[in-house]
Every structure is written in structure tokens, then in C-alpha cells.
Motif scaffolding. Structure first.
Motif, PDB file in Angstrom:
ATOM      1  N   ARG A 110       0.832  -1.219   0.000  1.00 28.80           N
ATOM      2  CA  ARG A 110       0.000   0.000   0.000  1.00 28.80           C
ATOM      3  C   ARG A 110       0.861   1.261   0.000  1.00 28.80           C
ATOM      4  NH1 ARG A 110      -5.173  -0.502   0.158  1.00 28.80           N
ATOM      5  NH2 ARG A 110      -6.231  -2.309   1.018  1.00 28.80           N
ATOM      6  N   ARG A 111       1.928   1.213   0.782  1.00 32.49           N
ATOM      7  CA  ARG A 111       2.820   2.390   0.817  1.00 32.49           C
ATOM      8  C   ARG A 111       3.384   2.659  -0.578  1.00 32.49           C
ATOM      9  NH1 ARG A 111       4.504   0.487   5.756  1.00 32.49           N
ATOM     10  NH2 ARG A 111       6.302  -0.609   4.857  1.00 32.49           N
ATOM     11  N   THR A 112       3.854   1.587  -1.222  1.00 33.99           N
ATOM     12  CA  THR A 112       4.442   1.782  -2.549  1.00 33.99           C
ATOM     13  C   THR A 112       3.394   2.313  -3.524  1.00 33.99           C
ATOM     14  OG1 THR A 112       5.893  -0.093  -2.129  1.00 33.99           O
ATOM     15  CG2 THR A 112       5.718   0.630  -4.406  1.00 33.99           C
ATOM     16  N   MET A 113       2.234   1.696  -3.526  1.00 30.53           N
ATOM     17  CA  MET A 113       1.206   2.081  -4.496  1.00 30.53           C
ATOM     18  C   MET A 113       0.727   3.505  -4.238  1.00 30.53           C
ATOM     19  SD  MET A 113       1.217  -0.502  -6.374  1.00 30.53           S
ATOM     20  CE  MET A 113      -0.141  -0.308  -7.504  1.00 30.53           C
ATOM     21  N   ASP A 114       0.525   3.847  -2.970  1.00 33.67           N
ATOM     22  CA  ASP A 114       0.079   5.205  -2.647  1.00 33.67           C
ATOM     23  C   ASP A 114       1.139   6.210  -3.110  1.00 33.67           C
ATOM     24  OD1 ASP A 114      -2.098   3.986  -1.534  1.00 33.67           O
ATOM     25  OD2 ASP A 114      -1.492   4.294   0.557  1.00 33.67           O
ATOM     26  N   GLY A 115       2.396   5.844  -2.839  1.00 28.95           N
ATOM     27  CA  GLY A 115       3.503   6.730  -3.216  1.00 28.95           C
ATOM     28  C   GLY A 115       3.581   6.946  -4.717  1.00 28.95           C
TER      29      GLY A 115
END
Ligand code: ASP
Length: 581
Positions: A153-158
Motif C-alpha cells: 500500500r505504501r508503494t502504491m500510494d507513493g
């Protein structure tokens, strides 16, 4: 009294001298002639409690009743252990809690299995999953799963992806499995299908201008359960507009590498190698090869043309692989069985044992052939001959078997992409062309005409991500022109009416300004299982089904009352059989 001042795994010499309350489960209880030792456990670890009748007669009375898995609350003083009893193997091994007050918060009936027992039947573990979950293995796996999803999620949000919820109850989504269907009380005789994937919806999101979509999506597929398959599973589902294949692969590589870093593991080097489908099949006999060992397949079709060995002479394709071991007769018999399981009629071989070549076929082979197959002493050349697909399958199967039996795999984490898949294959049942993955995959540039004209030679913009021989996921650049989509449906033998009946919404959308787009889906449970080193995704799922398709815990699937069936307009043809497990 509070429930806890510290977690059970956190007691350290720093806390010595403090009055503390701890709560947790009884991991073990040992009675040393009145002095009772209890290992009190929660998910962080254990702390040793010491109940001394001289310190607290009431606590000592209570301690007599304690059994494994009772829930306790204990209050006392944290004390440094006598140097002779320090347990260096435990993070809390330098201290213990000398108990003043002890409460049995909750009792346990006798346990169906001990938590640390080896070899407990898995169905039994799943029937009592709440106990199984208390084991270190399950705690670690479920927390790992959470950490992986957080990292994703962190990667995708970023990267600017937007999490959009798409429906579970929908029309059939073709992903190559059967649908789970859901009857509808308000419309008896009509059924929703549980989404095999959000595929069409994510494409509609691109046509809707969302630009970058993702979801940790639950998918339902009615297919046989295996080590890497459950009826329901989650995938990182994503889609991007105005992209080429490499843009999508880039995002996935970032997701994988970030997850490795988040878990403190050495990340695999980028870019992940690319292998074409044709190459994968020729060299490894499968489209998801495990590259942690060599055992590459080699072609011998040319060299065996006109061979003195009839099986080679008559075959469309002859290939071989060289195993690093001179197999015994019994081992060769076992290998022949494996080859037969993969569709071979027999197994030809040359065993190089010292100076000797052991083989019933050597005498039929020419010097040229023997030179081509020459191997080091202490190895065996294994052949497959026949049509190309069977040869690939047999040698691919033998390769996997040998990789496992001879423990050839390195400890590396090897990721790679397989690209340039065919667009269509022949469906064995109908004899029609059908899609290899789903019918929305675009042909590679220049192959659009082949969709209608030469389907067997049309390559697709499909790609798979492989980790140590497991297919982690698939994706593609999609068709974004309605005419090409129509052509694909036609090639699959659908009339335009049939195509509209099923996919009018997609065809209409494609005709109203669809941007080029592509995406991917990566199996979360597969990813986590590989991270955890688990051989079966069941071990990383809180409440999985067993291979019969049942849930031992709830007993689902279960019959429903006649009244409920009537309401849904359903009449059973047969009485449901008894539960299979
Ligand atoms: N819909 C595909 C699947 O679920 C993935 C994709 O093509 O994006 O496997």
C-alpha cells in the motif's frame, strides 16, 4: 488491577525491581514440589512466572489448578534470575516474575493437540484454528502477511495509485476458472457470479479517467485447490493508463523490492530478467521455470534426424537434459514413472558412470549423436521424444523432480518475467481458439491482423512474474480498440450477438474514448507464502479451506433449509451428499 504493564516477550533486566502485571496464556506449567513455574505467553514471547507458596499461599493454591492454555493474570516483582538458571536462548531468560497475585482469567478444556506437537493432522489444526493461531509459526505468518500488504500500500500510494472498490457480485469474469454463482432472492432464477478478478472494472476505471487504479482485491475461482490455490484469495490488482509493458513491470519490480526492504531482506536485483515464453518452454519445459538451478533442456532434433534409434528417428522433437548424477537402475525406474506421469511413453537415457556408458540405447546411436550427448562421468542424460508440447512437459516435469530430489536449488530469491505469450490456444473440449489468460489482452504491435487471420501465430502483450518457480501473477497491455476486441471474440467462436450479450458494457466503453492501458495482478498469499518459506498458501491464510473445498472450522459449505431454497427459486436435483472431510 490493570491487564498488563508489559507484553510477555518484553521483560528485561531493565525492569528488575518493578511491580508488574502480566497477562497471557499458559505455555507450560512445571511443579517443582510446591514451587510452580509457569511460562506465560502472548504473541511477543514468554516470561517465566515463579509461584512460591512462601511468598503467596493464595497464588500457590490457584497455581495448582492451572493447565496449558489457561489465560492468567499475574502480578508480582520482576527479579533477576539466579545466574545458574539464566536461559540465554530466551530474550526474557535473565528475569522472572515472582508472583504475589494470580488470577485464572479463563480456563481451557483439554486440548485436541499441544501447540508445539509435531505432525498434527492439518484438518485438525484447521478445525481448531484459534489454537493453531497461537503457534509462533501462524503468528509470524499472519503478521508477515500484514507487513507485506502495508508495504504494498505504501508503494502504491507513493506512486499515485488510487484504491477503488469494485463489486464482488457481478457477471462472469473470464479468467479461465469456473464461477461461484450467487442466487438472488429478488430475482429467482438469476445469478450473480463472484468476481474471478476485477479485470473489466479496472479497465473501465481507466476509460473513466482514473489513470492509476489499485486494490487488494479478493477474487473467487471455482477450481481444484492446490498448494498455491484456494477458492478465494487476494491479489494486488492494478491498472495504468497511457503505459507500455515496461512501465507496468517497473511498478511491480518496485513493489517487490520495497516489500523485501520493508521486511529487512536483501532485495532481488533490478531489472528482473526477461525470458520469452518460447525460450522458457524450450529451455525449461514450463512457462514458470525455477531458475535457482540449471538443468537446462537441450535440443537434439537435428542431431537425431535419421537416428539408428527408432523412437528418435520418428519423433517431431527430441530433447534432453543432463542430470549431475549417475543414476542407479532403481532411480531410473522411478524417473521413468515421473516421465510417464507427465505423458511420456518411456524414458531413454545414457548413464555416464566412470568410464562406462550404461544404456540400452547407446548401441543404436551414431558417433555424432554420442558426441553431442557426451557428459561428465557421474551424470545421466535423459531424453524425451515426441510432439513438441509433450517433450517440453516431460522434461519440464523431470527437471522439477530432479531439482527437488537432488536439492539443486540455490538459496537465492530469483525473480523473472516471462513475456511474449501466444494470444490464443486451442480449447481441447470445443476445438475452438480460446484465450490463454483472458480475452482482453492486446496482441503485440504488428500482430493485430493475425487475431482474425492467423490466430495461432499471434503473440500477446501478456507477462507473468515468476519467483523461484511459482507464478506470482500475470498482467498485460489490454485491447483498447473495440474492433480488435470484437475480432478476439469472433476468433474465439462468439457471434457478435453473444459478445454483446456478455460484454456490451465493455464494448460500448471501448468505443467511447478508451486510453491505451495495461495492468497486473499479483497473488498476495503466494507472495507471503514464499516470503515465509511455507510450502502451501494455507499456512499464511487465517481461515483457509482444505483440498476437498471445505472449511473444517465452520463446516461450510453446508446445506440450506428448504425454505431458503424455495425463496431463491432453486430445487435440488439430488440430496446433498454427506460432508466429504
Ligand atoms: N485479471 C488478471 C488476473 O486476475 C490479471 C491482469 O491481467 O491484470 O489474473
Amino acid at each position: 488491577m490493570t491487564w498488563r504493564d508489559l507484553m510477555c516477550g518484553d521483560a528485561r533486566p531493565d525492569h528488575v525491581g518493578r511491580e508488574l502485571t502480566l497477562s497471557g496464556w499458559t505455555d507450560t506449567r512445571r511443579d517443582h514440589g510446591g514451587l510452580v513455574f509457569v511460562d506465560l505467553r502472548d504473541h511477543t514471547g514468554v516470561t517465566q512466572l515463579v509461584v512460591n507458596p512462601e511468598r503467596s499461599p493464595t497464588a500457590a493454591e490457584t497455581a495448582k489448578e492451572i493447565r496449558n492454555e489457561f489465560v492468567l493474570r499475574a502480578r508480582g516483582e520482576l527479579v533477576a534470575r539466579d545466574p545458574a538458571t539464566v536461559n540465554a536462548a530466551m530474550p526474557t531468560g535473565e528475569v522472572e516474575l515472582h508472583v504475589d497475585e494470580l488470577e485464572i482469567v479463563s480456563r481451557s478444556t483439554p486440548l485436541p493437540f499441544q501447540l508445539d506437537e509435531e505432525g498434527v493432522d492439518e484438518t485438525l489444526r484447521l478445525r481448531y484454528r484459534w489454537l493453531d493461531m497461537r503457534t509462533r509459526r501462524m503468528q509470524a505468518n499472519l503478521r508477515l502477511s500484514h507487513a507485506v500488504i502495508s508495504s504494498i500500500r505504501r508503494t502504491m500510494d507513493g506512486l499515485g495509485f488510487v484504491d477503488v472498490w469494485t463489486p464482488s457480485m457481478t457477471r462472469g469474469t473470464p479468467e479461465g476458472a469456473r464461477d461461484f454463482v450467487v442466487p438472488v432472492r429478488l430475482q429467482p432464477g438469476r445469478f450473480f457470479a463472484l468476481a474471478q478478478s476485477p479485470q473489466i472494472f479496472k479497465q473501465l476505471c481507466m476509460i473513466g479517467g482514473l489513470d492509476r487504479y489499485y486494490q487488494i482485491a479478493t477474487c473467487w475461482r471455482d477450481e481444484d485447490l492446490r498448494a498455491d490455490r484456494q477458492f478465494e484469495f487476494r491479489q494486488l490488482d492494478l491498472e495504468m493508463a497511457f503505459v507500455e509493458r515496461e512501465d507496468v513491470l517497473d511498478v511491480l519490480e518496485e513493489v517487490v523490492v520495497d516489500a523485501f526492504s520493508a521486511l529487512g531482506r536483501a532485495a532481488p536485483p533490478r531489472p528482473f530478467p526477461r525470458l520469452t515464453y518460447a525460450d522458457a518452454l524450450a529451455r525449461y519445459g514450463t512457462d514458470k521455470p525455477d531458475l535457482r538451478y540449471g538443468l537446462e533442456i537441450q535440443d537434439a532434433t537435428e542431431v537425431t534426424r535419421g537416428s539408428g534409434f527408432g523412437v528418435f528417428r520418428g519423433a517431431e522433437t527430441v530433447r534432453f537434459l543432463t542430470a549431475p548424477r549417475a543414476f542407479s537402475r532403481t532411480e531410473l525406474e522411478r524417473l521413468e514413472e515421473v516421465a510417464r506421469e507427465w505423458g511420456a511413453k518411456g524414458l531413454a537415457y545414457l548413464v555416464y558412470d566412470g568410464d562406462e556408458v550404461r544404456s540400452p540405447i547407446a548401441k543404436f546411436l551414431s558417433e555424432k549423436e554420442l558426441t553431442a550427448f557426451r557428459a561428465e562421468p557421474g551424470s545421466t542424460v535423459l531424453f524425451a521424444a515426441g510432439d513438441e508440447a509433450t517433450v517440453a512437459r516431460v522434461l519440464g516435469g523431470l527437471r522439477i523432480h530432479l531439482g527437488r530430489e537432488l536439492e539443486l536449488a540455490s538459496d537465492d530469491d530469483l525473480f523473472h518475467w516471462v513475456v511474449d505469450f501466444p494470444l490464443f490456444e486451442i480449447d481441447d473440449d470445443s476445438g475452438n481458439w480460446t484465450f490463454l489468460h483472458h480475452p482482453f489482452t492486446a496482441p503485440i504491435a504488428g500482430h493485430e491482423e493475425r487475431v482474425a487471420g492467423d490466430p495461432g501465430n499471434a503473440l500477446s502483450q501478456h507477462y507473468d512474474l515468476i519467483w523461484n518457480g511459482w507464478e506470482l501473477g500475470s498482467g498485460s497491455i489490454r485491447i483498447h480498440r473495440a474492433e480488435v476486441q470484437q475480432d478476439v471474440f469472433r476468433t474465439m467462436g462468439m457471434t457478435d450477438e453473444e459478445a454483446r450479450a456478455k460484454f456490451a458494457f465493455l464494448l460500448d466503453a471501448l468505443a467511447m474514448g478508451a486510453p491505451p492501458h495495461g495492468g497486473f495482478a499479483m497473488g498476495i498469499e503466494r507472495f507471503v507464502a514464499l516470503m515465509a518459506g511455507e510450502p502451501n498458501i494455507r499456512q499464511v491464510i487465517a481461515f483457509p479451506k482444505v483440498s476437498s473445498g471445505s472449511d473444517p472450522l465452520t463446516g461450510a459449505p453446508a446445506p440450506v433449509p428448504d425454505e431458503q431454497l424455495r425463496e431463491l427459486g432453486i430445487r435440488l436435483v439430488d440430496e446433498p451428499p454427506r460432508q466429504p472431510h
